[in-house]
Write an enzyme that holds these catalytic residues in place. Sequence first.
Site, PDB file in Angstrom:
ATOM      1  N   GLY A   1     -24.151   2.392  20.752  1.00 48.50           N
ATOM      2  CA  GLY A   1     -23.928   1.009  21.149  1.00 48.50           C
ATOM      3  C   GLY A   1     -24.699   0.716  22.424  1.00 48.50           C
ATOM      4  O   GLY A   1     -25.913   0.589  22.392  1.00 48.50           O
TER       5      GLY A   1
ATOM      6  N   SER B   1     -28.693   7.567  20.236  1.00 46.04           N
ATOM      7  CA  SER B   1     -28.991   6.224  20.722  1.00 46.04           C
ATOM      8  C   SER B   1     -28.354   6.049  22.104  1.00 46.04           C
ATOM      9  O   SER B   1     -28.619   6.845  23.007  1.00 46.04           O
ATOM     10  CB  SER B   1     -28.511   5.190  19.701  1.00 46.04           C
ATOM     11  OG  SER B   1     -29.038   3.926  19.968  1.00 46.04           O
ATOM     12  N   TRP B   2     -27.509   5.025  22.313  1.00 45.53           N
ATOM     13  CA  TRP B   2     -26.798   4.931  23.589  1.00 45.53           C
ATOM     14  C   TRP B   2     -25.958   6.186  23.835  1.00 45.53           C
ATOM     15  O   TRP B   2     -25.776   6.601  24.981  1.00 45.53           O
ATOM     16  CB  TRP B   2     -25.898   3.692  23.617  1.00 45.53           C
ATOM     17  CG  TRP B   2     -24.765   3.805  24.611  1.00 45.53           C
ATOM     18  CD1 TRP B   2     -23.458   4.069  24.339  1.00 45.53           C
ATOM     19  CD2 TRP B   2     -24.859   3.708  26.049  1.00 45.53           C
ATOM     20  NE1 TRP B   2     -22.731   4.125  25.506  1.00 45.53           N
ATOM     21  CE2 TRP B   2     -23.555   3.902  26.567  1.00 45.53           C
ATOM     22  CE3 TRP B   2     -25.909   3.465  26.940  1.00 45.53           C
ATOM     23  CZ2 TRP B   2     -23.276   3.872  27.928  1.00 45.53           C
ATOM     24  CZ3 TRP B   2     -25.632   3.428  28.297  1.00 45.53           C
ATOM     25  CH2 TRP B   2     -24.340   3.630  28.778  1.00 45.53           C
TER      26      TRP B   2
ATOM     27  N   ASP C   1     -38.608   5.391  14.134  1.00 44.59           N
ATOM     28  CA  ASP C   1     -37.482   4.763  14.819  1.00 44.59           C
ATOM     29  C   ASP C   1     -37.999   3.540  15.564  1.00 44.59           C
ATOM     30  O   ASP C   1     -38.754   3.657  16.534  1.00 44.59           O
ATOM     31  CB  ASP C   1     -36.856   5.776  15.790  1.00 44.59           C
ATOM     32  CG  ASP C   1     -35.566   5.286  16.426  1.00 44.59           C
ATOM     33  OD1 ASP C   1     -35.349   4.060  16.490  1.00 44.59           O
ATOM     34  OD2 ASP C   1     -34.779   6.141  16.891  1.00 44.59           O
TER      35      ASP C   1
ATOM     36  N   HIS D   1     -34.036   5.147  12.764  1.00 47.29           N
ATOM     37  CA  HIS D   1     -33.135   5.379  13.890  1.00 47.29           C
ATOM     38  C   HIS D   1     -31.799   6.006  13.498  1.00 47.29           C
ATOM     39  O   HIS D   1     -31.205   6.747  14.272  1.00 47.29           O
ATOM     40  CB  HIS D   1     -32.865   4.038  14.591  1.00 47.29           C
ATOM     41  CG  HIS D   1     -31.997   4.133  15.801  1.00 47.29           C
ATOM     42  ND1 HIS D   1     -32.375   4.822  16.936  1.00 47.29           N
ATOM     43  CD2 HIS D   1     -30.762   3.631  16.070  1.00 47.29           C
ATOM     44  CE1 HIS D   1     -31.430   4.728  17.856  1.00 47.29           C
ATOM     45  NE2 HIS D   1     -30.435   4.018  17.352  1.00 47.29           N
TER      46      HIS D   1
END
Length: 321
Positions: free
Chosen positions: A46, A117-118, A273, A301
């Site tokens: 996120g 990711s985050w 990605d 991704h």
Amino acid sequence: MTELRELYPDIDPYAHGWLDVGDGQEIYWETSGNPDGKPALFVHGGPGGGTTGDQRRFFDPAAYRIVLFDQRGCGQSRPHVADGASLDTNTTDHLIADIEALRTHLDIERWLVFGGSWGSTLALAYAQRHPERVTELVLRGIFLLRRSEIDWYYNGAAGNIFPENWQRFLAPVPESERDGDLVAAYHRLLFSSDEEAATRAAIAWSTWEGATSTLLPQPDRVAESAEPRFARAFARIENHYFTHGGFLDEGQLLTNIGAMQDIPGVIVQGRYDIVCPATSAWELHQAWPASTLVIVDNAGHAAAEPGTTHALIEATDRFRS
């Protein structure tokens, strides 16, 4: 050809609860797998994405004590941003402190930390703050939260690859603001007192990511990202963090890499990605000699893409003993 690994079988948590971390916040946590196994923490993306049952399945349940948690304001944590929870006490430092509070609550000395990711951003920030608590890192879709990365994805460059989706992302933004900083324009929309307009903007923000996260289209993923309650929390929390540079100094995660030089890790990166281009994974690997970089040539991704799933499970199996 090597047969691709698939997720471990679905399992249920054997314990769960809510941990009061102060500031009126309670974070949801759960544990699954082997209660006496090697501790592993899954850090979701996120920010604002929340946990899902499939995240337990990246780990051998016979070998790992698997810990999942929902970060402040999203998932099953309370209060929820979609219900009007304030973001004043929702920063990277708060999340790092929450992870430490959860580790103490679960009586865990050290753990493997897994994030994409985050989740890779927060995992790196945590490991650099508390390297003595991290046995290994398994990271995917590297996001170092530099301004260049935010501009790539939210200010037009990635739109050259997905022009039809980019047009939908631009739709809620007044034409007079489309040539400026779209993160700032979305901030005004997402936090508007007009809840209907804010929800439309949230869905546009969330579905932009849902539509561009996989190598090939996955309509079900886009539909999930358009669910209004999820989108309101996801978009507002993400935008809040990106507006403030992730509450990190520019380039901090590379500048401070020396704090975690001795922690072994695996970096898994999709070649195509679009959300978090491979250059960040490459730069991280170059700065962190204890890491192994795995480029998946047929992936974007998402962690759920077959080659990426395979590489992540190979990594957790490598570290399970």
